[in-house]
Motif scaffolding. Sequence first.
Motif, PDB file in Angstrom:
ATOM      1  N   LEU A 187      54.701 -20.047 -19.690  1.00  0.00           N
ATOM      2  CA  LEU A 187      54.372 -19.583 -20.634  1.00  0.00           C
ATOM      3  C   LEU A 187      52.947 -19.543 -20.862  1.00  0.00           C
ATOM      4  O   LEU A 187      51.998 -20.469 -21.065  1.00  0.00           O
ATOM      5  CB  LEU A 187      55.114 -19.246 -21.941  1.00  0.00           C
ATOM      6  N   ALA A 188      52.102 -18.500 -21.080  1.00  0.00           N
ATOM      7  CA  ALA A 188      50.630 -18.618 -22.294  1.00  0.00           C
ATOM      8  C   ALA A 188      51.244 -19.333 -23.409  1.00  0.00           C
ATOM      9  O   ALA A 188      52.332 -18.838 -24.179  1.00  0.00           O
ATOM     10  CB  ALA A 188      49.670 -17.548 -22.038  1.00  0.00           C
ATOM     11  N   GLY A 189      50.549 -19.844 -24.395  1.00  0.00           N
ATOM     12  CA  GLY A 189      50.520 -20.642 -25.133  1.00  0.00           C
ATOM     13  C   GLY A 189      50.657 -22.277 -25.891  1.00  0.00           C
ATOM     14  O   GLY A 189      50.729 -22.935 -24.777  1.00  0.00           O
ATOM     15  N   GLU A 190      51.523 -22.003 -26.406  1.00  0.00           N
ATOM     16  CA  GLU A 190      51.796 -24.091 -27.030  1.00  0.00           C
ATOM     17  C   GLU A 190      53.089 -24.193 -26.116  1.00  0.00           C
ATOM     18  O   GLU A 190      53.247 -25.349 -25.854  1.00  0.00           O
ATOM     19  CB  GLU A 190      51.718 -24.728 -28.302  1.00  0.00           C
ATOM     20  N   LEU A 191      53.622 -23.624 -25.893  1.00  0.00           N
ATOM     21  CA  LEU A 191      55.334 -23.738 -25.826  1.00  0.00           C
ATOM     22  C   LEU A 191      55.499 -22.710 -24.344  1.00  0.00           C
ATOM     23  O   LEU A 191      55.074 -21.915 -23.781  1.00  0.00           O
ATOM     24  CB  LEU A 191      56.449 -23.389 -26.936  1.00  0.00           C
ATOM     25  N   ASP A 192      56.052 -23.836 -23.333  1.00  0.00           N
ATOM     26  CA  ASP A 192      56.218 -22.993 -22.034  1.00  0.00           C
ATOM     27  C   ASP A 192      57.742 -22.695 -22.150  1.00  0.00           C
ATOM     28  O   ASP A 192      57.915 -23.125 -22.973  1.00  0.00           O
ATOM     29  CB  ASP A 192      56.021 -24.372 -21.319  1.00  0.00           C
ATOM     30  N   GLY A 193      58.635 -21.947 -21.164  1.00  0.00           N
ATOM     31  CA  GLY A 193      60.010 -21.497 -21.234  1.00  0.00           C
ATOM     32  C   GLY A 193      60.505 -22.933 -21.365  1.00  0.00           C
ATOM     33  O   GLY A 193      61.396 -22.451 -21.503  1.00  0.00           O
ATOM     34  N   ILE A 194      60.430 -23.993 -20.656  1.00  0.00           N
ATOM     35  CA  ILE A 194      61.523 -25.035 -20.474  1.00  0.00           C
ATOM     36  C   ILE A 194      61.836 -25.633 -22.624  1.00  0.00           C
ATOM     37  O   ILE A 194      62.177 -25.531 -22.657  1.00  0.00           O
ATOM     38  CB  ILE A 194      61.345 -26.420 -20.027  1.00  0.00           C
ATOM     39  N   GLN A 195      60.421 -25.390 -23.012  1.00  0.00           N
ATOM     40  CA  GLN A 195      60.525 -26.200 -23.891  1.00  0.00           C
ATOM     41  C   GLN A 195      60.790 -24.741 -25.551  1.00  0.00           C
ATOM     42  O   GLN A 195      62.008 -24.850 -25.656  1.00  0.00           O
ATOM     43  CB  GLN A 195      58.648 -26.803 -24.736  1.00  0.00           C
ATOM     44  N   THR A 196      60.486 -23.592 -25.028  1.00  0.00           N
ATOM     45  CA  THR A 196      61.294 -22.442 -25.958  1.00  0.00           C
ATOM     46  C   THR A 196      62.798 -22.847 -25.463  1.00  0.00           C
ATOM     47  O   THR A 196      63.828 -21.957 -26.417  1.00  0.00           O
ATOM     48  CB  THR A 196      60.379 -21.688 -25.055  1.00  0.00           C
TER      49      THR A 196
END
Length: 86
Positions: free
Chosen positions: A57-66
């Motif tokens: 994902l764009a932004g500071e958090l990727d999908g795994i972190q989210t």
Amino acid sequence: MAKRILVVEDEGITALHLQSALEDAGYEVTFTAMSGEEALEYVEEILPDVVLLDIKLAGELDGIQTGRIICKNYAQIALIYITSYS
């Protein structure tokens, strides 16, 4: 009652296709988030049954972190990870 799904996908056309396919299958797409940060805001507000989550994902958090944050705070919400990368 249809399962409520939050789609998290930063590619607009892909998000629209996912939403259309899910709605055609009888699911309720509550929102389409474009970033992990936006997804976390809406998870708290909507409390969907399922989060369909792109890994990259764009932004500071990727999908795994989210996904980790969602699992930690909302264990009742199912996560499904998607990606276009092999």
